[in-house]
Design an enzyme around this catalytic site. Structure first.
Site, PDB file in Angstrom:
ATOM      1  N   ASP A 103     -44.623  63.081 -74.286  1.00 29.90           N
ATOM      2  CA  ASP A 103     -44.430  63.786 -75.667  1.00 29.90           C
ATOM      3  C   ASP A 103     -45.519  64.799 -75.967  1.00 29.90           C
ATOM      4  OD1 ASP A 103     -42.047  62.730 -76.126  1.00 29.90           O
ATOM      5  OD2 ASP A 103     -42.896  61.083 -77.515  1.00 29.90           O
TER       6      ASP A 103
ATOM      7  N   ASP B 293     -58.059  51.742 -54.341  1.00 32.67           N
ATOM      8  CA  ASP B 293     -57.407  50.578 -54.636  1.00 32.67           C
ATOM      9  C   ASP B 293     -56.764  49.694 -53.436  1.00 32.67           C
ATOM     10  OD1 ASP B 293     -58.485  50.588 -56.996  1.00 32.67           O
ATOM     11  OD2 ASP B 293     -56.692  51.107 -58.221  1.00 32.67           O
TER      12      ASP B 293
ATOM     13  N   GLU C 254     -50.715  50.904 -54.253  1.00 33.16           N
ATOM     14  CA  GLU C 254     -52.153  50.505 -54.377  1.00 33.16           C
ATOM     15  C   GLU C 254     -52.515  49.299 -53.671  1.00 33.16           C
ATOM     16  OE1 GLU C 254     -54.538  52.818 -57.516  1.00 33.16           O
ATOM     17  OE2 GLU C 254     -52.848  52.295 -58.611  1.00 33.16           O
TER      18      GLU C 254
ATOM     19  N   GLN D 153     -47.440  54.489 -58.229  1.00 35.17           N
ATOM     20  CA  GLN D 153     -48.717  54.327 -57.077  1.00 35.17           C
ATOM     21  C   GLN D 153     -48.409  53.298 -56.404  1.00 35.17           C
ATOM     22  OE1 GLN D 153     -52.351  55.744 -59.670  1.00 35.17           O
ATOM     23  NE2 GLN D 153     -52.811  56.021 -57.674  1.00 35.17           N
TER      24      GLN D 153
ATOM     25  N   ARG E 209     -52.075  60.520 -65.719  1.00 35.82           N
ATOM     26  CA  ARG E 209     -51.871  59.235 -65.194  1.00 35.82           C
ATOM     27  C   ARG E 209     -52.214  58.442 -66.481  1.00 35.82           C
ATOM     28  NH1 ARG E 209     -55.102  56.838 -60.036  1.00 35.82           N
ATOM     29  NH2 ARG E 209     -57.110  57.588 -61.230  1.00 35.82           N
TER      30      ARG E 209
ATOM     31  N   HIS F  53     -58.723  55.858 -65.893  1.00 36.91           N
ATOM     32  CA  HIS F  53     -60.121  55.449 -65.672  1.00 36.91           C
ATOM     33  C   HIS F  53     -61.146  56.291 -66.565  1.00 36.91           C
ATOM     34  CE1 HIS F  53     -59.479  52.711 -62.494  1.00 36.91           C
ATOM     35  NE2 HIS F  53     -58.846  53.701 -61.542  1.00 36.91           N
TER      36      HIS F  53
END
Length: 256
Positions: free
Chosen positions: A85, A175, A149, A147, A71, A46
């Site tokens: 990475d 969510d 959700e 997750q 995330r 987000h």
């Protein structure tokens, strides 16, 4: 610090805590890392940034003994690979609704033979960590979070858990509330019933249950329910609340 000790803490049955990185700046990350957290929640879903904006922050977190958790924006092998990475110990994949989606995340998160992640952990060059040592042992340190959700994810939870090589399932209350037609009503009986049942459904699977909340009383409740991976708001949220309270008090004092 390699390997980061968070995987061992979870294996020992410990409850671990994190908080959100308010801005992708080392000047914000540094003080946040000093709060006693076990992991740093770095959001590229987000927040309007990708892994390239993080620069050395994940390495800084590792050097401070905190596990950087990124995330990603989507269940995309390219995003998952880049997150590890750049230095993530944990990668969280949002909106994992089926066993097939969970299997795809597992494949993208691990080196062979567990998965098919491409090999080149660039963070080692910044940290001065031995490259060969990391690639040979990375699967032992890597943590994957999926997750839950949605109603669909809830319905498929047993099948998702059976995929294997998922370390944490994190319940996203906001969510989840939207999926149930209760947008924003995270405290509703329907959402809370599901949240209470998730640890029971996952008991014996070896998967840790997590969530993210702001209210400390509610976080303590979730610990009692069996949650062991908990994001505790963010310094920005708590900080602005404190400033607003101080300003209100001082305005009242000045206007007496």
């Amino acid at each position: 610090m390699y390997p980061n000790p968070i995987k061992q803490k979870l294996a020992n049955g410990d409850v671990v805590f994190g908080t959100g990185l308010a801005s992708f700046s080392p000047h914000i990350a540094g003080p946040t890392l000093g709060t006693g957290i076990d992991f740093l929640w770095i959001d590229t879903e987000h927040m309007p940034y990708g892994a390239e904006a993080l620069d050395t922050i994940p390495v800084l977190a590792r050097q401070r003994g905190v596990a950087p958790m990124i995330r990603v924006a989507n269940n995309d092998p390219a995003l998952i690979k880049k997150a590890y990475d750049v230095g993530a110990v944990l990668v969280m994949v949002p909106q994992v609704n089926t066993a097939e989606e969970a299997a795809a995340a597992v494949d993208a998160a691990h080196y062979a033979p567990t998965g098919n992640r491409g090999v080149s952990p660039m963070w080692t060059r910044i940290a001065g960590q031995h490259w060969n040592e990391v690639i040979e042992s990375a699967n032992d340190e890597t943590l994957l979070i999926c997750q839950m959700e949605s109603q669909q994810s809830w319905d498929n939870l047993d099948a998702i858990a059976a995929v294997g090589n998922i370390d944490i399932i994190l319940v996203g209350p906001l969510d989840l509330s939207a999926s149930l037609g209760l947008m924003g009503k995270t405290g509703s009986p329907e959402v809370q019933r599901m949240m209470e049942e998730v640890p029971k459904r996952l008991e014996g699977t070896g998967i840790v249950v997590g969530t993210t909340l702001v209210n400390v009383d509610e976080i303590e409740q979730k610990i009692d329910w069996g949650y062991r991976f908990l994001n505790v708001g963010s310094p920005l949220v708590y900080g602005t609340q404190a400033v607003a309270e101080h300003i209100t008090r001082l305005k009242s004092y000045a206007g007496r």
